[in-house]
Scaffold this motif. Structure first.
Motif, PDB file in Angstrom:
ATOM      1  N   ASP A  61       0.834  -1.207   0.000  1.00 38.57           N
ATOM      2  CA  ASP A  61       0.000   0.000   0.000  1.00 38.57           C
ATOM      3  C   ASP A  61       0.864   1.251   0.000  1.00 38.57           C
ATOM      4  N   ASN A  73      -4.116   1.224   5.349  1.00 41.42           N
ATOM      5  CA  ASN A  73      -5.264   0.773   4.550  1.00 41.42           C
ATOM      6  C   ASN A  73      -5.690  -0.650   4.887  1.00 41.42           C
ATOM      7  N   CYS A 108      -9.533  -1.324   5.838  1.00 38.11           N
ATOM      8  CA  CYS A 108     -10.365  -2.299   5.122  1.00 38.11           C
ATOM      9  C   CYS A 108     -10.902  -3.369   6.068  1.00 38.11           C
ATOM     10  N   HIS A 135      -1.034   9.223   3.317  1.00 40.49           N
ATOM     11  CA  HIS A 135      -2.188   8.360   3.043  1.00 40.49           C
ATOM     12  C   HIS A 135      -3.039   8.969   1.937  1.00 40.49           C
ATOM     13  N   THR A 160      -6.284   4.707  -0.889  1.00 42.78           N
ATOM     14  CA  THR A 160      -7.304   4.168   0.023  1.00 42.78           C
ATOM     15  C   THR A 160      -8.534   3.713  -0.753  1.00 42.78           C
TER      16      THR A 160
END
Length: 356
Positions: free
Chosen positions: A179, A223, A227, A252, A257
């Motif tokens: 990520d 993330n 999630c 971020h 995201t």
């Protein structure tokens, strides 16, 4: 030019094959390393440059030139000269896509010298496969077409990359790393190298705490955790993470995201559809191995979590969430956002997801 049919997995397989040949001392007279993904081109050219000749021989018989500063005729002349104090010479052409008259190298690659190894590094795009250069390299040497991975292919590659170094990586640590770094293989490999050096002596497992300590990614606010909170319908936890994201927008990005959430709900939708189809046709559900392939998952733990979450998300609701994600993706790009910040958009999106 026709679109290439080569997939990322084909690139990985070809790279591993050529790397294994080089490790055994088996070398072709010509290597054409080409494509958009620079990682495999750089890695294989480094391996060839360091293994074909000994360090002593490299001083006399190894030459590196750059396409911008060189013409094809000069490279041909270098390739045709006899090695000094050795049996081989190595000519490495970097940034070959910038070379004037590159196609003229076909005059040499059609009949390469048995005492020379020519390595052509052609980045950013592929050589025209209709050209004589490509055809002669393919028939008389080795060609590597290096394609970029898709986001869902990074996890399995990184897991194998870590395993090749005698280590394992936890699922959460894997998600945190991918990520944060996206699909840039060179950046991922560099960060991983630094991480492995930093592990305590004898350690063979990379955990989320290692990622947090050595790369600076929070193990609690990422993330993966967002999630997970959404899948478990833990609104308080999800909104707490979203608030942290809003305070640190550069670390971020909303786009990343959104992609993570979209991937999760796409997987939920497909899993629910397969269950519905199984009930309707009265056939067994695909096994876990087939489900992992269909859902593009890289480990059984991810599948177990998805199965657990699917029970709480019927497909009517999942479809509505996918619609919301498309709507807020457009807003994140300035379409109808009304001046809202990324943090405000994410909070608004989550509140709508948690409101049936």
């Amino acid at each position: 030019m026709a679109r290439s049919s080569v997939k990322f997995k084909d690139t990985v397989a070809a790279y591993e094959s050529l790397s294994a040949e080089a490790a055994k001392g088996e070398f072709a007279p010509v290597y054409l390393l080409m494509g958009e993904e620079s990682y495999f081109i750089d890695a294989l050219s480094r391996q060839l440059a360091s293994t074909i000749l000994t360090e002593a021989e490299q001083a006399f018989n190894q030459i590196t030139v750059y396409g911008r500063d060189t013409e094809a005729g000069q490279v041909v002349n270098l390739c045709r000269q006899m090695p000094m104090m050795g049996s081989r010479e190595v000519i490495v052409v970097k940034e070959a896509q910038q070379m004037r008259g590159l196609d003229k190298l076909a005059l040499y690659t059609a009949k390469p010298s048995p005492t020379t190894v020519l390595v052509i590094c052609h980045k950013e795009k592929t050589v025209d496969k209709r050209s004589q250069l490509y055809k002669t390299c393919l028939s008389g040497g080795r060609v590597l077409e290096s394609v970029r991975p898709r986001d869902y292919e990074i996890g399995s590659w990184l897991t194998q990359h870590v395993a090749a170094r005698g280590c394992t990586i936890d699922r959460k640590a894997l998600a945190m790393l991918t990520d944060h770094l996206g699909t840039d293989l060179s950046k991922i490999a560099n960060e991983l190298t630094k991480l492995l050096v930093s592990l305590p002596e004898g350690a063979r497992r990379i955990a989320d705490t290692d990622i947090e300590r050595h790369i600076g990614i929070s193990k609690d606010y990422n993330n993966f955790e967002l999630c997970r909170a959404v899948a478990r319908q833990d609104a308080a936890r999800a909104l707490t993470i979203a608030a942290h994201f809003a305070r640190n927008p550069k670390e971020h990005p909303l786009l990343v995201t959104m992609l993570a959430l979209f991937s999760q709900f796409r997987e939920l939708f497909l899993l629910n559809y397969l269950r519905w189809q199984s009930r309707r046709k009265g056939v067994p559900m695909p096994g876990d191995g087939e489900l992992m392939r269909l859902l593009r998952l890289n480990n059984p733990y991810a599948l177990a979590d998805l199965k657990e979450a699917a029970a709480a998300w019927d497909n009517r609701r999942v479809f509505a969430v996918l619609g919301l994600l498309r709507e807020y993706d457009a807003k994140s790009k300035g379409l109808g956002a009304g001046g809202a910040t990324d943090g405000e958009l994410l909070r608004e999106l989550l509140l709508k997801i948690f409101t049936p």
